[in-house]
Design a protein around this motif. Structure first.
Motif, mmCIF file in Angstrom:
data_model
loop_
_atom_site.group_PDB
_atom_site.id
_atom_site.type_symbol
_atom_site.label_atom_id
_atom_site.label_comp_id
_atom_site.label_asym_id
_atom_site.label_seq_id
_atom_site.Cartn_x
_atom_site.Cartn_y
_atom_site.Cartn_z
ATOM 1 N N ASP A 9 62.236 -25.482 42.998
ATOM 2 C CA ASP A 9 61.574 -26.282 44.059
ATOM 3 C C ASP A 9 62.260 -26.913 45.010
ATOM 4 O OD1 ASP A 9 60.892 -29.253 42.823
ATOM 5 O OD2 ASP A 9 61.616 -27.880 41.350
ATOM 6 N N ASP A 10 61.740 -27.449 45.932
ATOM 7 C CA ASP A 10 62.647 -27.933 47.197
ATOM 8 C C ASP A 10 63.146 -29.315 46.923
ATOM 9 O OD1 ASP A 10 62.774 -25.769 48.783
ATOM 10 O OD2 ASP A 10 61.020 -26.712 49.954
ATOM 11 N N ALA A 11 62.068 -30.100 46.200
ATOM 12 C CA ALA A 11 62.306 -31.575 45.476
ATOM 13 C C ALA A 11 63.207 -31.508 44.574
ATOM 14 C CB ALA A 11 60.974 -32.005 44.834
ATOM 15 N N THR A 12 63.634 -30.528 43.756
ATOM 16 C CA THR A 12 64.567 -30.704 42.947
ATOM 17 C C THR A 12 65.942 -30.470 43.487
ATOM 18 O OG1 THR A 12 63.417 -29.733 41.026
ATOM 19 C CG2 THR A 12 65.718 -29.677 40.512
ATOM 20 N N PRO A 18 72.684 -35.137 47.532
ATOM 21 C CA PRO A 18 73.722 -36.366 47.574
ATOM 22 C C PRO A 18 74.623 -36.036 46.429
ATOM 23 C CG PRO A 18 71.457 -37.060 47.899
ATOM 24 C CD PRO A 18 71.256 -35.357 47.163
ATOM 25 N N ARG A 19 74.265 -35.805 45.336
ATOM 26 C CA ARG A 19 75.325 -35.790 44.084
ATOM 27 C C ARG A 19 76.237 -34.804 44.290
ATOM 28 N NH1 ARG A 19 72.356 -36.481 38.565
ATOM 29 N NH2 ARG A 19 74.227 -36.908 37.961
ATOM 30 N N LEU A 20 75.799 -33.584 44.675
ATOM 31 C CA LEU A 20 76.473 -32.659 44.797
ATOM 32 C C LEU A 20 77.425 -32.850 46.147
ATOM 33 C CD1 LEU A 20 74.293 -29.360 44.539
ATOM 34 C CD2 LEU A 20 75.984 -29.789 42.999
ATOM 35 N N GLU A 43 73.184 -21.810 48.242
ATOM 36 C CA GLU A 43 72.731 -20.565 48.451
ATOM 37 C C GLU A 43 72.879 -19.838 47.183
ATOM 38 O OE1 GLU A 43 74.868 -16.694 50.889
ATOM 39 O OE2 GLU A 43 75.545 -18.894 51.259
ATOM 40 N N ARG A 44 73.994 -19.821 46.497
ATOM 41 C CA ARG A 44 73.762 -19.298 45.084
ATOM 42 C C ARG A 44 72.819 -19.696 44.226
ATOM 43 N NH1 ARG A 44 77.569 -16.205 42.157
ATOM 44 N NH2 ARG A 44 77.486 -16.544 40.034
ATOM 45 N N ALA A 45 72.348 -21.095 44.297
ATOM 46 C CA ALA A 45 71.268 -21.413 43.721
ATOM 47 C C ALA A 45 70.067 -20.543 43.798
ATOM 48 C CB ALA A 45 70.865 -22.956 43.552
ATOM 49 N N THR A 54 65.495 -24.940 32.820
ATOM 50 C CA THR A 54 65.352 -26.527 33.029
ATOM 51 C C THR A 54 65.881 -27.385 34.141
ATOM 52 O OG1 THR A 54 66.780 -27.080 31.412
ATOM 53 C CG2 THR A 54 64.892 -26.581 30.396
ATOM 54 N N PRO A 55 65.416 -28.231 34.641
ATOM 55 C CA PRO A 55 66.225 -28.993 35.725
ATOM 56 C C PRO A 55 67.489 -29.738 35.310
ATOM 57 C CG PRO A 55 63.728 -29.848 35.453
ATOM 58 C CD PRO A 55 64.101 -28.608 34.435
ATOM 59 N N ALA A 56 67.502 -29.749 33.783
ATOM 60 C CA ALA A 56 68.957 -30.301 33.339
ATOM 61 C C ALA A 56 70.095 -29.116 33.217
ATOM 62 C CB ALA A 56 68.584 -30.689 32.071
ATOM 63 N N ALA A 57 69.493 -28.026 32.881
ATOM 64 C CA ALA A 57 70.263 -26.908 33.013
ATOM 65 C C ALA A 57 70.721 -26.510 34.663
ATOM 66 C CB ALA A 57 69.586 -25.695 32.222
#
Length: 176
Positions: A9-12, A18-20, A43-45, A54-57
């Motif tokens: 999802d776009d929100a994730t 910013p962290r990336l 792009e790869r994501a 999961t979001p953590a993964a």
């Protein structure tokens, strides 16, 4: 049968940008090159990220992808530099950026002098809050290697910070 993968999802993704970007800028020191790294990672994501459950993964995987792309691009640049030298083409000289010239904090200047691997470790553990296990998985090295390299990186940062010139005292001359 495997569990169905969740859609990205776009929100994730927006929350991680910013962290990336911060991680990429610590590696390459050029905002445009850092943005290119982040863009290639996203792009790869979008192409391959559906396999993450999961979001953590997803977060660990994105940092790993970004770091691997940085390493691959660094190796590719070295290879091209060697080829250019082989054929007698001189490497263009680059003027220092305004950020580097005006950097006023000794710790940041010392951080800049560290090798990319040490900067990556310090940033992932100290700024991003990754555990040693997450860093080991992200960089593809054993956890013991992460701990020893992190200790060396912290020591190198201490030494570089101590070696940085501090504020100078004015010299007074006695006049008679």
């Amino acid at each position: 049968m495997t569990a169905p993968a969740t859609d990205l999802d776009d929100a994730t993704l927006h929350a991680l940008i910013p962290r990336l970007r911060r991680f990429a800028r610590s590696l390459v020191h050029e905002p445009a090159a850092a943005d290119d790294l982040v863009q290639a990672t996203l792009e790869r994501a979008l192409v391959h990220g559906r396999s993450r459950h999961t979001p953590a993964a997803l977060q660990g995987w994105l940092f790993s992808v970004l770091y691997r792309q940085f390493v691959d691009e660094h190796r590719r640049a070295l290879r091209w530099r060697r080829l250019a030298q082989l054929f007698g083409q001189a490497e263009p000289e680059h003027a220092p950026s305004a950020e580097r010239v005006t950097a006023s904090r000794a710790t940041l200047a010392a951080f800049d002098t560290l090798p990319a691997e040490q900067r990556a470790l310090l940033l992932l553990v100290s700024v991003e809050g990754f555990s040693y296990r997450q860093v080991a998985d992200t960089l593809g090295v054993p956890i013991g290697t992460v701990m020893s390299r992190l200790a060396r990186a912290r020591q190198a940062l201490r030494v570089a910070s101590d070696a940085a010139p501090g504020p100078t005292r004015p010299v007074l001359k006695v006049l008679r």
